[in-house]
Write a protein that holds these residues in place. Structure first.
Motif, mmCIF file in Angstrom:
data_model
loop_
_atom_site.group_PDB
_atom_site.id
_atom_site.type_symbol
_atom_site.label_atom_id
_atom_site.label_comp_id
_atom_site.label_asym_id
_atom_site.label_seq_id
_atom_site.Cartn_x
_atom_site.Cartn_y
_atom_site.Cartn_z
ATOM 1 N N GLU A 173 -1.217 -5.218 -8.827
ATOM 2 C CA GLU A 173 -1.940 -5.044 -7.603
ATOM 3 C C GLU A 173 -0.758 -4.507 -6.319
ATOM 4 O OE1 GLU A 173 -5.016 -8.822 -7.231
ATOM 5 O OE2 GLU A 173 -3.283 -8.835 -5.819
ATOM 6 N N ALA A 174 -1.710 -3.489 -5.692
ATOM 7 C CA ALA A 174 -0.806 -3.122 -4.443
ATOM 8 C C ALA A 174 -1.540 -2.920 -3.132
ATOM 9 C CB ALA A 174 -0.533 -1.498 -4.922
ATOM 10 N N PHE A 175 -1.154 -3.105 -2.092
ATOM 11 C CA PHE A 175 -1.816 -3.449 -0.679
ATOM 12 C C PHE A 175 -1.196 -2.312 -0.169
ATOM 13 C CE2 PHE A 175 -1.749 -7.555 -2.526
ATOM 14 C CZ PHE A 175 -2.775 -8.123 -1.769
ATOM 15 N N THR A 176 -2.204 -1.354 0.394
ATOM 16 C CA THR A 176 -1.891 -0.213 1.280
ATOM 17 C C THR A 176 -2.662 -0.081 2.324
ATOM 18 O OG1 THR A 176 -1.067 1.850 0.979
ATOM 19 C CG2 THR A 176 -3.064 1.401 -0.260
ATOM 20 N N HIS A 177 -2.026 0.438 3.491
ATOM 21 C CA HIS A 177 -2.945 0.872 4.629
ATOM 22 C C HIS A 177 -4.253 1.712 4.321
ATOM 23 C CE1 HIS A 177 -4.019 2.051 8.731
ATOM 24 N NE2 HIS A 177 -3.421 0.985 9.123
ATOM 25 N N GLN A 178 -5.300 1.460 4.851
ATOM 26 C CA GLN A 178 -6.540 2.453 4.607
ATOM 27 C C GLN A 178 -6.257 3.986 4.902
ATOM 28 O OE1 GLN A 178 -9.656 0.594 6.889
ATOM 29 N NE2 GLN A 178 -8.676 0.990 8.882
ATOM 30 N N ASN A 179 -5.244 4.167 5.967
ATOM 31 C CA ASN A 179 -5.066 5.382 6.306
ATOM 32 C C ASN A 179 -3.846 6.174 5.523
ATOM 33 O OD1 ASN A 179 -7.082 5.093 8.202
ATOM 34 N ND2 ASN A 179 -5.916 4.487 9.831
ATOM 35 N N LEU B 149 -4.161 5.078 -11.928
ATOM 36 C CA LEU B 149 -5.143 4.392 -12.278
ATOM 37 C C LEU B 149 -5.508 2.909 -11.843
ATOM 38 C CD1 LEU B 149 -5.211 5.275 -16.211
ATOM 39 C CD2 LEU B 149 -6.262 6.464 -14.371
ATOM 40 N N PHE B 150 -4.793 2.804 -10.526
ATOM 41 C CA PHE B 150 -5.097 1.802 -9.750
ATOM 42 C C PHE B 150 -6.633 1.932 -9.070
ATOM 43 C CE2 PHE B 150 -0.795 1.010 -10.046
ATOM 44 C CZ PHE B 150 -0.543 -0.372 -9.706
ATOM 45 N N VAL B 151 -7.498 0.790 -8.965
ATOM 46 C CA VAL B 151 -8.765 1.109 -8.562
ATOM 47 C C VAL B 151 -8.833 0.180 -7.461
ATOM 48 C CG1 VAL B 151 -11.317 0.637 -9.132
ATOM 49 C CG2 VAL B 151 -9.633 1.423 -11.088
ATOM 50 N N LEU B 152 -9.439 0.647 -6.348
ATOM 51 C CA LEU B 152 -9.599 -0.040 -5.216
ATOM 52 C C LEU B 152 -10.628 -1.313 -5.364
ATOM 53 C CD1 LEU B 152 -9.959 -0.337 -1.914
ATOM 54 C CD2 LEU B 152 -11.908 1.156 -2.032
ATOM 55 N N GLN B 153 -10.389 -2.422 -4.775
ATOM 56 C CA GLN B 153 -11.089 -3.615 -4.895
ATOM 57 C C GLN B 153 -11.882 -3.776 -3.429
ATOM 58 O OE1 GLN B 153 -10.802 -5.499 -8.073
ATOM 59 N NE2 GLN B 153 -10.110 -3.348 -8.306
ATOM 60 N N PRO B 154 -13.076 -3.189 -3.188
ATOM 61 C CA PRO B 154 -13.794 -2.971 -2.051
ATOM 62 C C PRO B 154 -14.236 -4.676 -1.385
ATOM 63 C CG PRO B 154 -14.925 -2.229 -3.601
ATOM 64 C CD PRO B 154 -13.803 -2.334 -4.422
ATOM 65 N N GLU B 155 -14.504 -5.603 -2.470
ATOM 66 C CA GLU B 155 -14.824 -6.768 -2.064
ATOM 67 C C GLU B 155 -13.739 -7.735 -1.707
ATOM 68 O OE1 GLU B 155 -13.102 -6.956 -6.329
ATOM 69 O OE2 GLU B 155 -14.252 -5.635 -5.129
ATOM 70 N N ARG B 156 -12.399 -7.393 -1.837
ATOM 71 C CA ARG B 156 -11.224 -8.105 -1.504
ATOM 72 C C ARG B 156 -10.645 -7.696 -0.480
ATOM 73 N NH1 ARG B 156 -7.072 -8.442 -5.786
ATOM 74 N NH2 ARG B 156 -6.348 -9.962 -4.173
ATOM 75 N N LYS B 157 -10.253 -8.481 0.582
ATOM 76 C CA LYS B 157 -9.603 -8.340 1.775
ATOM 77 C C LYS B 157 -8.080 -9.098 2.016
ATOM 78 C CE LYS B 157 -13.316 -6.524 3.679
ATOM 79 N NZ LYS B 157 -13.531 -4.985 3.197
ATOM 80 N N ASP B 158 -7.301 -8.195 2.407
ATOM 81 C CA ASP B 158 -5.993 -8.519 2.708
ATOM 82 C C ASP B 158 -6.004 -9.632 3.992
ATOM 83 O OD1 ASP B 158 -3.258 -9.269 3.405
ATOM 84 O OD2 ASP B 158 -2.741 -7.122 3.382
ATOM 85 N N GLU B 159 -6.000 -10.878 3.603
ATOM 86 C CA GLU B 159 -6.058 -11.841 4.789
ATOM 87 C C GLU B 159 -5.104 -11.677 5.768
ATOM 88 O OE1 GLU B 159 -6.219 -15.863 3.129
ATOM 89 O OE2 GLU B 159 -7.662 -15.236 1.591
ATOM 90 N N ASN B 160 -3.947 -11.173 5.714
ATOM 91 C CA ASN B 160 -2.816 -10.914 6.676
ATOM 92 C C ASN B 160 -2.956 -9.614 7.524
ATOM 93 O OD1 ASN B 160 -1.872 -13.466 5.888
ATOM 94 N ND2 ASN B 160 -0.855 -12.461 4.072
ATOM 95 N N ILE B 161 -3.401 -8.483 6.827
ATOM 96 C CA ILE B 161 -3.425 -7.390 7.604
ATOM 97 C C ILE B 161 -4.950 -6.807 7.223
ATOM 98 C CG2 ILE B 161 -2.286 -5.086 7.526
ATOM 99 C CD1 ILE B 161 0.214 -6.511 6.071
ATOM 100 N N GLU B 162 -5.457 -6.520 8.395
ATOM 101 C CA GLU B 162 -7.020 -6.078 8.324
ATOM 102 C C GLU B 162 -6.986 -4.828 7.838
ATOM 103 O OE1 GLU B 162 -10.535 -5.230 11.517
ATOM 104 O OE2 GLU B 162 -9.204 -6.906 11.724
#
Length: 176
Positions: free
Chosen positions: A136-142, A154-167
Motif C-alpha cells: 500500500e501507498a498513501f499519497t496526497h490527492q494533489n 500498477l498500484f490502484v486507487l482504493q476510493p472506498e478506503r480513507k486515511d483516518e489520520n490525513i483527510e
C-alpha cells in the motif's frame, strides 16, 4: 535471488543509484530532505527542527529495521555519493506478505526518473526476496507525480478506503 532475512540490511543498486542503509553521517542530508518545505507541502509528518531530531529519526529507522518493521533506504547518487531521497517499506508484516511503501526525493532531482528506478528495484526486491503480495501507498490527492509513479507500477486507487489520520491522502494498493 535468495530469501530475505532481517539479519543483514539489503543494499540495492540501480544504474544511477545505491539504495543503502542510513548512517549517522547522513544527519545533514536527512535534515535537509525531511525539513524541505516543497516536499512537505504534500506530506503530513513531523519535520525535524534541528540536527538532533534528524539524528533521532535515523536512530528510529535503524531500530525499526532491527525490530523487523521497516527497511528505510537512502537514495545515493552513484556519481557523487550524494543522498538525494529515500524509499522505505514500512509496517512490514511478513506473515501476511504485506508492507507499505513511502518515498521522497529532493526537488532538485525530481522529474529525472530517480524515484522510478528506486521503486522498480524495491518492488522487485519486496516481491522476489520478501514474498510480499500486497503493498500500500498513501499519497496526497494533489501529488500528481506520486500518483503517476504509483499508477506506472500498477498500484490502484482504493476510493472506498480513507486515511483516518490525513483527510487529503489517498490510498493505493498493489497486489491481492
Amino acid at each position: 535471488m535468495q530469501e530475505f532475512s532481517f539479519s543483514t540490511f539489503p543494499e540495492l543498486s540501480t544504474e544511477r543509484l545505491t539504495l543503502r542503509q542510513l548512517t549517522f553521517d547522513d544527519v545533514k542530508p536527512i535534515f535537509r530532505l525531511r525539513s524541505n518545505k516543497e516536499i512537505n507541502e504534500l506530506i503530513t509528518r513531523e519535520t525535524p527542527k534541528n540536527l538532533n531530531e534528524a539524528e533521532a529519526f535515523i536512530d528510529t529507522c535503524l531500530n525499526e529495521f532491527v525490530n523487523e518493521n521497516r527497511i528505510f533506504w537512502g537514495l545515493e547518487l552513484n556519481s557523487t555519493k550524494q543522498l538525494i531521497g529515500s524509499i522505505a517499506l514500512h509496517r512490514i508484516d511478513l506473515e501476511n506478505n504485506f508492507a507499505e511503501v513511502g518515498y521522497e526525493v529532493n526537488p532538485d532531482y525530481q522529474d529525472e526518473g530517480y524515484m522510478s528506478e528506486a521503486m522498480s528495484k524495491v518492488l522487485d526486491f519486496g516481491i522476489t526476496s520478501m514474498n510480499l503480495q500486497k503493498l500500500e501507498a498513501f499519497t496526497h490527492q494533489n501529488n500528481t507525480a506520486s500518483i503517476a509513479l504509483l499508477e506506472k507500477y500498477l498500484f490502484v486507487l482504493q476510493p472506498e478506503r480513507k486515511d483516518e489520520n490525513i483527510e487529503d491522502n489517498r490510498i493505493y494498493k498493489f497486489g491481492s
